[in-house]
Design a protein around this motif. Structure first.
Motif: not given
Length: 55
Positions: A8-13, A17-23, A26-31
């Motif tokens: 849950x913690x990485x998803x919240x971060x 970031x998405x809602x602040x920058x609309x981008x 940090x969501x890559x294949x490894x994540x």
């Protein structure tokens, strides 16, 4: 409880970031692999190798 926090913690971060920058930065294949498979892999190893770990 800690397993849920690790998911849950990485998803919240990422969400903040998405809602602040609309981008999404940090969501890559490894994540994705870590979020989706890490919990199952850890549980399997704890069961399969419990007699060897002595934890």
């Amino acid at each position: 409880m800690m397993k849920l926090f690790n998911i849950i913690a990485p998803l919240i971060v990422i969400g903040i970031c998405f809602f602040r920058n609309n981008t999404v930065y940090a969501l890559h294949i490894g994540t994705l692999v870590g979020l989706l498979i890490q919990n199952r892999f850890t549980s399997f190893c704890q069961i399969a190798y419990e007699k060897y770990l002595h934890v």
